[in-house]
Design a protein around this motif. Structure first.
Motif, mmCIF file in Angstrom:
data_model
loop_
_atom_site.group_PDB
_atom_site.id
_atom_site.type_symbol
_atom_site.label_atom_id
_atom_site.label_comp_id
_atom_site.label_asym_id
_atom_site.label_seq_id
_atom_site.Cartn_x
_atom_site.Cartn_y
_atom_site.Cartn_z
ATOM 1 N N GLU A 127 47.678 44.736 6.123
ATOM 2 C CA GLU A 127 46.593 43.808 5.827
ATOM 3 C C GLU A 127 46.134 44.019 4.393
ATOM 4 N N ASP A 128 45.709 42.946 3.773
ATOM 5 C CA ASP A 128 45.178 43.053 2.417
ATOM 6 C C ASP A 128 44.031 44.060 2.396
ATOM 7 N N GLY A 129 44.027 44.903 1.390
ATOM 8 C CA GLY A 129 42.995 45.912 1.250
ATOM 9 C C GLY A 129 43.330 47.230 1.925
ATOM 10 N N GLN A 130 44.382 47.275 2.715
ATOM 11 C CA GLN A 130 44.766 48.496 3.426
ATOM 12 C C GLN A 130 45.900 49.254 2.737
ATOM 13 N N GLU A 131 46.277 48.790 1.556
ATOM 14 C CA GLU A 131 47.435 49.378 0.876
ATOM 15 C C GLU A 131 47.257 50.882 0.614
ATOM 16 N N ALA A 132 46.127 51.263 0.062
ATOM 17 C CA ALA A 132 45.911 52.674 -0.283
ATOM 18 C C ALA A 132 45.924 53.545 0.975
ATOM 19 N N HIS A 133 45.320 53.050 2.036
ATOM 20 C CA HIS A 133 45.298 53.804 3.291
ATOM 21 C C HIS A 133 46.717 53.989 3.832
ATOM 22 N N LEU A 134 47.499 52.937 3.809
ATOM 23 C CA LEU A 134 48.872 53.017 4.298
ATOM 24 C C LEU A 134 49.708 53.964 3.441
ATOM 25 N N ILE A 135 49.488 53.954 2.153
ATOM 26 C CA ILE A 135 50.213 54.874 1.264
ATOM 27 C C ILE A 135 49.871 56.316 1.621
ATOM 28 N N GLU A 136 48.590 56.598 1.907
ATOM 29 C CA GLU A 136 48.182 57.954 2.302
ATOM 30 C C GLU A 136 48.818 58.351 3.628
ATOM 31 N N LEU A 137 48.866 57.422 4.577
ATOM 32 C CA LEU A 137 49.511 57.711 5.858
ATOM 33 C C LEU A 137 50.995 58.014 5.663
ATOM 34 N N ALA A 138 51.633 57.229 4.818
ATOM 35 C CA ALA A 138 53.057 57.452 4.535
ATOM 36 C C ALA A 138 53.271 58.813 3.884
ATOM 37 N N LYS A 139 52.355 59.233 3.015
ATOM 38 C CA LYS A 139 52.465 60.555 2.390
ATOM 39 C C LYS A 139 52.356 61.656 3.445
ATOM 40 N N MET A 140 51.444 61.481 4.402
ATOM 41 C CA MET A 140 51.310 62.465 5.485
ATOM 42 C C MET A 140 52.605 62.550 6.288
ATOM 43 N N PHE A 141 53.153 61.401 6.618
ATOM 44 C CA PHE A 141 54.386 61.366 7.393
ATOM 45 C C PHE A 141 55.537 61.956 6.581
ATOM 46 N N ASP A 142 55.612 61.610 5.313
ATOM 47 C CA ASP A 142 56.651 62.152 4.444
ATOM 48 C C ASP A 142 56.563 63.675 4.390
ATOM 49 N N HIS A 143 55.342 64.200 4.300
ATOM 50 C CA HIS A 143 55.165 65.651 4.265
ATOM 51 C C HIS A 143 55.713 66.288 5.546
ATOM 52 N N GLN A 144 55.417 65.680 6.689
ATOM 53 C CA GLN A 144 55.911 66.211 7.961
ATOM 54 C C GLN A 144 57.436 66.154 8.020
ATOM 55 N N VAL A 145 58.001 65.038 7.603
ATOM 56 C CA VAL A 145 59.452 64.869 7.648
ATOM 57 C C VAL A 145 60.127 65.881 6.725
ATOM 58 N N ARG A 146 59.582 66.064 5.542
ATOM 59 C CA ARG A 146 60.170 67.032 4.607
ATOM 60 C C ARG A 146 60.042 68.459 5.145
ATOM 61 N N GLN A 147 58.925 68.753 5.806
ATOM 62 C CA GLN A 147 58.749 70.083 6.394
ATOM 63 C C GLN A 147 59.774 70.330 7.489
ATOM 64 N N VAL A 148 59.994 69.324 8.334
ATOM 65 C CA VAL A 148 61.013 69.446 9.379
ATOM 66 C C VAL A 148 62.382 69.653 8.734
ATOM 67 N N GLY A 149 62.652 68.905 7.679
ATOM 68 C CA GLY A 149 63.932 69.057 6.980
ATOM 69 C C GLY A 149 64.112 70.459 6.422
ATOM 70 N N GLN A 150 63.048 71.036 5.888
ATOM 71 C CA GLN A 150 63.134 72.402 5.370
ATOM 72 C C GLN A 150 63.312 73.417 6.498
#
Length: 110
Positions: free
Chosen positions: A18-41
């Motif tokens: 939704e318009d205006g939710q871009e920054a929030h979604l980017i933060e959520l993606a960063k959280m998920f990316d951190h988890q995925v990278r941790q699992v990879g490590q």
């Protein structure tokens, strides 16, 4: 509807929100990316599907723990509110009793 690109495990993904939710979604993606990278490590490269599944399960576990803590805190808040209500009731009764005694003493002296 806005379109943004998020990066997870080094790969870009186009995501709508939704318009205006871009920054929030980017933060959520960063959280998920951190988890995925941790699992990879921790487990080595398992392929995106398995990495994503494990990352999602870890986040779901954190969410479950947070919900449990929230429920415990809500129970504690309800208990404290009930305690406060009982204390307030006792205080009102004590003040009412003191006022009646003062009025009685004042009427006896008059």
């Amino acid at each position: 509807m806005a379109q943004i690109s998020v990066e997870v495990n080094g790969r870009p993904y186009a995501v709508g929100c939704e318009d205006g939710q871009e920054a929030h979604l980017i933060e959520l993606a960063k959280m998920f990316d951190h988890q995925v990278r941790q699992v990879g490590q921790d487990m080595g490269q398992l392929g995106d599907t398995r990495l994503f599944l494990m990352g999602a399960l870890l986040l779901a576990d954190e969410l479950s723990d947070a919900r449990g803590r929230l429920a415990a805190l809500q129970t504690e808040v309800a208990r404290l509110q009930a305690d406060r209500s009982r204390v307030e009731t006792r205080a009102v009764l004590a003040l009412d009793g003191a006022a009646k005694r003062i009025e009685k003493l004042a009427s006896e002296e008059a």
